[in-house]
Scaffold this motif. Structure first.
Motif, PDB file in Angstrom:
ATOM      1  N   UNK A 103       0.859  -1.182   0.000  1.00  0.00           N
ATOM      2  CA  UNK A 103       0.000   0.000   0.000  1.00  0.00           C
ATOM      3  C   UNK A 103       0.897   1.234   0.000  1.00  0.00           C
ATOM      4  N   UNK A 104       0.780   2.070  -1.023  1.00  0.00           N
ATOM      5  CA  UNK A 104       1.676   3.205  -1.190  1.00  0.00           C
ATOM      6  C   UNK A 104       1.496   4.297  -0.155  1.00  0.00           C
ATOM      7  N   UNK A 105       2.623   4.827   0.352  1.00  0.00           N
ATOM      8  CA  UNK A 105       2.619   5.931   1.311  1.00  0.00           C
ATOM      9  C   UNK A 105       3.209   7.199   0.704  1.00  0.00           C
ATOM     10  N   UNK A 106       3.529   7.158  -0.586  1.00  0.00           N
ATOM     11  CA  UNK A 106       4.089   8.337  -1.230  1.00  0.00           C
ATOM     12  C   UNK A 106       5.578   8.194  -1.457  1.00  0.00           C
ATOM     13  N   UNK A 107       6.247   9.308  -1.728  1.00  0.00           N
ATOM     14  CA  UNK A 107       7.661   9.274  -2.073  1.00  0.00           C
ATOM     15  C   UNK A 107       8.373  10.514  -1.555  1.00  0.00           C
ATOM     16  N   UNK A 108       9.698  10.431  -1.521  1.00  0.00           N
ATOM     17  CA  UNK A 108      10.534  11.599  -1.229  1.00  0.00           C
ATOM     18  C   UNK A 108      11.642  11.661  -2.278  1.00  0.00           C
ATOM     19  N   UNK A 109      12.198  12.850  -2.466  1.00  0.00           N
ATOM     20  CA  UNK A 109      13.301  13.023  -3.401  1.00  0.00           C
ATOM     21  C   UNK A 109      14.626  12.782  -2.689  1.00  0.00           C
ATOM     22  N   UNK A 110      15.510  12.034  -3.360  1.00  0.00           N
ATOM     23  CA  UNK A 110      16.864  11.882  -2.871  1.00  0.00           C
ATOM     24  C   UNK A 110      17.674  13.139  -3.175  1.00  0.00           C
ATOM     25  N   UNK A 111      18.808  13.287  -2.496  1.00  0.00           N
ATOM     26  CA  UNK A 111      19.687  14.426  -2.734  1.00  0.00           C
ATOM     27  C   UNK A 111      20.361  14.323  -4.103  1.00  0.00           C
ATOM     28  N   UNK A 112      20.840  13.131  -4.439  1.00  0.00           N
ATOM     29  CA  UNK A 112      21.595  12.949  -5.685  1.00  0.00           C
ATOM     30  C   UNK A 112      20.679  13.030  -6.900  1.00  0.00           C
ATOM     31  N   UNK A 113      21.222  13.515  -8.017  1.00  0.00           N
ATOM     32  CA  UNK A 113      20.454  13.641  -9.237  1.00  0.00           C
ATOM     33  C   UNK A 113      20.400  12.331 -10.022  1.00  0.00           C
ATOM     34  N   UNK A 114      21.402  11.448  -9.837  1.00  0.00           N
ATOM     35  CA  UNK A 114      21.481  10.227 -10.629  1.00  0.00           C
ATOM     36  C   UNK A 114      20.411   9.221 -10.193  1.00  0.00           C
ATOM     37  N   UNK A 115      20.008   8.343 -11.108  1.00  0.00           N
ATOM     38  CA  UNK A 115      19.036   7.294 -10.749  1.00  0.00           C
ATOM     39  C   UNK A 115      19.583   6.363  -9.683  1.00  0.00           C
ATOM     40  N   UNK A 116      18.678   5.719  -8.983  1.00  0.00           N
ATOM     41  CA  UNK A 116      19.052   4.763  -7.946  1.00  0.00           C
ATOM     42  C   UNK A 116      19.608   3.494  -8.591  1.00  0.00           C
ATOM     43  N   UNK A 117      20.604   2.883  -7.943  1.00  0.00           N
ATOM     44  CA  UNK A 117      21.211   1.651  -8.434  1.00  0.00           C
ATOM     45  C   UNK A 117      20.938   0.466  -7.504  1.00  0.00           C
ATOM     46  N   UNK A 118      20.952   0.714  -6.186  1.00  0.00           N
ATOM     47  CA  UNK A 118      20.784  -0.368  -5.219  1.00  0.00           C
ATOM     48  C   UNK A 118      20.189   0.188  -3.939  1.00  0.00           C
ATOM     49  N   UNK A 119      19.256  -0.562  -3.331  1.00  0.00           N
ATOM     50  CA  UNK A 119      18.650  -0.204  -2.051  1.00  0.00           C
ATOM     51  C   UNK A 119      18.835  -1.361  -1.077  1.00  0.00           C
ATOM     52  N   UNK A 120      19.290  -1.048   0.141  1.00  0.00           N
ATOM     53  CA  UNK A 120      19.398  -2.082   1.165  1.00  0.00           C
ATOM     54  C   UNK A 120      19.207  -1.471   2.552  1.00  0.00           C
ATOM     55  N   UNK A 121      18.442  -2.173   3.386  1.00  0.00           N
ATOM     56  CA  UNK A 121      18.392  -1.817   4.804  1.00  0.00           C
ATOM     57  C   UNK A 121      19.634  -2.416   5.453  1.00  0.00           C
ATOM     58  N   UNK A 122      20.544  -1.554   5.911  1.00  0.00           N
ATOM     59  CA  UNK A 122      21.819  -2.004   6.460  1.00  0.00           C
ATOM     60  C   UNK A 122      21.738  -2.268   7.955  1.00  0.00           C
TER      61      UNK A 122
END
Length: 237
Positions: free
Chosen positions: A96-115
């Motif tokens: 269920x979508x909660x919306x989005x936020x903008x990242x600081x970097x302009x480049x597209x995302x490459x990898x996401x991980x909860x560290x």
């Protein structure tokens, strides 16, 4: 073995959702992102797709991960947005979508991980890795109420105090390398710092330390996140 068919282009990332404990009869789900711009949720036991989500920014869905502690799923795309989802593994449509936020970097995302629990790392196709924290329910609700109050004070009455992605995802640190980055892994995590190894496209490894302390605790601003990474770079060649 089983083959799940549905994407029209290369799959870019996978995440296991639900109960995968050995011997468990709970629902087992797999989430996939793809260059066709789709996010799909698959029931591994029933061997079919139970939810398809369209509208990935830039027409490409490029990363997904799940944080069991907050029960949130985050996805990346070909734009600057991080999209946050509430997970209910027993629902007909689990995300269920909660919306989005903008990242600081302009480049597209490459990898996401909860560290670490509630700590998200987002690697770009450029020279940047960003860290975020998923706020707890009480903190997110307070943030939502403050946001709604500020908008009402400005005469903007279209805003409610329901919790959204901007209330739950808090920027923590920004790590920038001199070289384009390829991947990363976590070395150690403390209550205030995460240590990471970054691999670069110049075939080097960089060891970095970054703060994961809340900005409210540091009394800083979103802009301060760029100053919140260890200045010393240890390079392994």
């Amino acid at each position: 073995s089983h083959r799940l068919v549905g994407h029209r282009a290369a799959v870019t990332d996978l995440a296991c959702l639900g109960d995968w404990a050995a011997g468990s009869d709970g629902r087992r789900l797999v989430a996939s992102t793809s260059r066709d711009g789709l996010i799909k949720i698959w029931d591994a036991r029933m061997q079919h797709c139970i939810q398809t989500i369209t509208g990935a920014g830039g027409g490409v869905a490029v990363g997904i991960d799940h944080d069991p502690e907050s029960n949130r799923v985050v996805t990346g795309a070909g734009d600057r947005e991080l999209r946050l989802w509430r997970l209910d593994v027993d629902a007909e449509a689990p995300l269920d979508g909660l919306g989005s936020i903008k990242r600081h970097a302009m480049e597209p995302c490459q990898q996401l991980r909860f560290v670490a629990p509630r700590i998200l790392a987002a690697l770009t196709h450029g020279r940047t890795l960003e860290l975020f924290r998923v706020r707890g329910a009480a903190d997110a609700a307070k943030k939502a109420k403050r946001r709604a109050r500020r908008r009402r004070e400005k005469g903007l009455t279209d805003e409610n105090d329901e919790v959204a992605a901007a209330d739950e995802l808090e920027p923590l640190s920004i790590i920038t390398s001199e070289h384009r980055l390829r991947s990363f892994c976590v070395v150690a995590v403390t209550s205030s710092t995460v240590s990471l190894v970054l691999s670069t496209r110049t075939n080097e490894l960089e060891l970095r330390d970054a703060s994961i302390t809340s900005q409210m605790t540091r009394k800083g601003s979103v802009a301060d996140a760029a100053d919140n990474a260890e200045a010393t770079v240890r390079t392994l060649q």
